[in-house]
Write a protein that holds these residues in place. Structure first.
Motif, PDB file in Angstrom:
ATOM      1  N   ASN A   1      -2.376  18.411 -10.706  1.00 22.79           N
ATOM      2  CA  ASN A   1      -2.947  19.422 -10.302  1.00 22.79           C
ATOM      3  C   ASN A   1      -3.627  18.912  -8.979  1.00 22.79           C
ATOM      4  O   ASN A   1      -3.672  17.803  -8.676  1.00 22.79           O
ATOM      5  CB  ASN A   1      -3.303  20.790 -11.079  1.00 22.79           C
ATOM      6  CG  ASN A   1      -4.374  20.249 -11.517  1.00 22.79           C
ATOM      7  OD1 ASN A   1      -5.407  19.574 -11.279  1.00 22.79           O
ATOM      8  ND2 ASN A   1      -5.223  20.833 -12.544  1.00 22.79           N
ATOM      9  N   GLN A   2      -4.170  20.180  -8.070  1.00 24.31           N
ATOM     10  CA  GLN A   2      -5.089  19.996  -7.106  1.00 24.31           C
ATOM     11  C   GLN A   2      -6.702  19.282  -7.551  1.00 24.31           C
ATOM     12  O   GLN A   2      -7.425  18.345  -6.403  1.00 24.31           O
ATOM     13  CB  GLN A   2      -5.383  20.953  -6.541  1.00 24.31           C
ATOM     14  CG  GLN A   2      -4.324  21.379  -5.013  1.00 24.31           C
ATOM     15  CD  GLN A   2      -3.415  20.799  -4.723  1.00 24.31           C
ATOM     16  OE1 GLN A   2      -4.511  19.984  -3.858  1.00 24.31           O
ATOM     17  NE2 GLN A   2      -2.327  20.534  -4.241  1.00 24.31           N
ATOM     18  N   GLU A   3      -7.002  19.153  -8.924  1.00 28.11           N
ATOM     19  CA  GLU A   3      -8.836  18.100  -9.545  1.00 28.11           C
ATOM     20  C   GLU A   3      -7.964  17.723 -10.026  1.00 28.11           C
ATOM     21  O   GLU A   3      -9.097  16.711  -9.477  1.00 28.11           O
ATOM     22  CB  GLU A   3      -9.474  19.843  -9.624  1.00 28.11           C
ATOM     23  CG  GLU A   3      -9.216  21.163  -9.072  1.00 28.11           C
ATOM     24  CD  GLU A   3     -10.199  21.922  -9.673  1.00 28.11           C
ATOM     25  OE1 GLU A   3      -9.872  22.322 -11.348  1.00 28.11           O
ATOM     26  OE2 GLU A   3     -10.054  23.391  -9.283  1.00 28.11           O
ATOM     27  N   GLN A   4      -7.442  16.960 -10.421  1.00 28.06           N
ATOM     28  CA  GLN A   4      -7.285  15.915 -11.100  1.00 28.06           C
ATOM     29  C   GLN A   4      -6.082  15.330 -11.983  1.00 28.06           C
ATOM     30  O   GLN A   4      -5.016  15.887 -10.259  1.00 28.06           O
ATOM     31  CB  GLN A   4      -7.514  15.954 -13.073  1.00 28.06           C
ATOM     32  CG  GLN A   4      -7.093  17.939 -12.918  1.00 28.06           C
ATOM     33  CD  GLN A   4      -7.997  17.496 -14.557  1.00 28.06           C
ATOM     34  OE1 GLN A   4      -8.732  16.828 -15.485  1.00 28.06           O
ATOM     35  NE2 GLN A   4      -7.650  18.653 -15.747  1.00 28.06           N
TER      36      GLN A   4
ATOM     37  N   PRO B   1     -10.782  12.637 -11.627  1.00 31.57           N
ATOM     38  CA  PRO B   1     -10.678  14.294 -10.782  1.00 31.57           C
ATOM     39  C   PRO B   1     -10.623  13.414  -9.756  1.00 31.57           C
ATOM     40  O   PRO B   1     -10.747  12.212  -9.315  1.00 31.57           O
ATOM     41  CB  PRO B   1     -12.199  14.381 -10.556  1.00 31.57           C
ATOM     42  CG  PRO B   1     -13.048  14.002 -12.070  1.00 31.57           C
ATOM     43  CD  PRO B   1     -11.827  12.564 -12.413  1.00 31.57           C
ATOM     44  N   ARG B   2      -9.547  13.866  -8.660  1.00 28.02           N
ATOM     45  CA  ARG B   2      -9.283  13.347  -8.148  1.00 28.02           C
ATOM     46  C   ARG B   2     -10.281  13.063  -6.334  1.00 28.02           C
ATOM     47  O   ARG B   2      -9.628  12.706  -5.248  1.00 28.02           O
ATOM     48  CB  ARG B   2      -7.957  14.556  -6.720  1.00 28.02           C
ATOM     49  CG  ARG B   2      -7.034  14.294  -7.020  1.00 28.02           C
ATOM     50  CD  ARG B   2      -5.995  15.298  -6.824  1.00 28.02           C
ATOM     51  NE  ARG B   2      -4.814  15.291  -7.665  1.00 28.02           N
ATOM     52  CZ  ARG B   2      -3.755  15.157  -6.034  1.00 28.02           C
ATOM     53  NH1 ARG B   2      -3.634  15.841  -5.066  1.00 28.02           N
ATOM     54  NH2 ARG B   2      -2.125  15.184  -7.231  1.00 28.02           N
ATOM     55  N   ALA B   3     -11.486  13.650  -7.120  1.00 26.44           N
ATOM     56  CA  ALA B   3     -12.980  13.634  -5.675  1.00 26.44           C
ATOM     57  C   ALA B   3     -12.931  12.196  -5.827  1.00 26.44           C
ATOM     58  O   ALA B   3     -13.474  11.431  -4.405  1.00 26.44           O
ATOM     59  CB  ALA B   3     -13.781  14.845  -5.867  1.00 26.44           C
TER      60      ALA B   3
ATOM     61  N   TYR C   1      -7.842  11.988 -17.838  1.00 25.36           N
ATOM     62  CA  TYR C   1      -7.294  12.783 -16.409  1.00 25.36           C
ATOM     63  C   TYR C   1      -8.660  11.912 -16.041  1.00 25.36           C
ATOM     64  O   TYR C   1      -9.851  11.600 -16.418  1.00 25.36           O
ATOM     65  CB  TYR C   1      -7.453  14.413 -15.839  1.00 25.36           C
ATOM     66  CG  TYR C   1      -6.591  14.993 -17.494  1.00 25.36           C
ATOM     67  CD1 TYR C   1      -5.317  14.901 -16.447  1.00 25.36           C
ATOM     68  CD2 TYR C   1      -6.254  15.682 -18.827  1.00 25.36           C
ATOM     69  CE1 TYR C   1      -4.232  15.635 -17.308  1.00 25.36           C
ATOM     70  CE2 TYR C   1      -5.350  16.014 -19.344  1.00 25.36           C
ATOM     71  CZ  TYR C   1      -4.434  16.453 -18.131  1.00 25.36           C
ATOM     72  OH  TYR C   1      -3.315  16.652 -19.112  1.00 25.36           O
TER      73      TYR C   1
END
Length: 87
Positions: free
Chosen positions: A63-66, A80-82, A78
């Protein structure tokens, strides 16, 4: 790779598919690096422990976060994308 190592990897892959409800074959989409400026995290549950500058195999963009990743010790989780950087 010895037969013992091969069986160990197959077992780890089966456990991953069961834990994350992942169907199909496990394919590496790309590799990404953990941001060297990010804080290191222990992980736990379904989260992968993070080390600065570590190169991870991306298995799935969830998803957009992980992102679902695998590290060099063939552990899955998982991230975090950040904290991820493209190579």
């Amino acid at each position: 790779m010895t037969l013992k190592e091969c069986k160990k990897e197959e077992k780890a892959d089966r456990e991953f598919q069961k834990k994350f409800k992942f169907e199909g074959s496990i394919r590496v989409l790309t590799q990404m690096m953990v941001d060297p400026a990010a804080t290191e995290k222990r992980g736990g549950g379904k989260n992968l422990p993070l080390r600065r500058g570590e190169i991870l195999d991306v298995i799935q963009f969830t998803n957009q976060e992980q992102i679902l990743c695998r590290n060099s010790q063939r552990r899955y989780g998982y991230v975090p994308r950040a904290v991820m950087l493209h190579l």
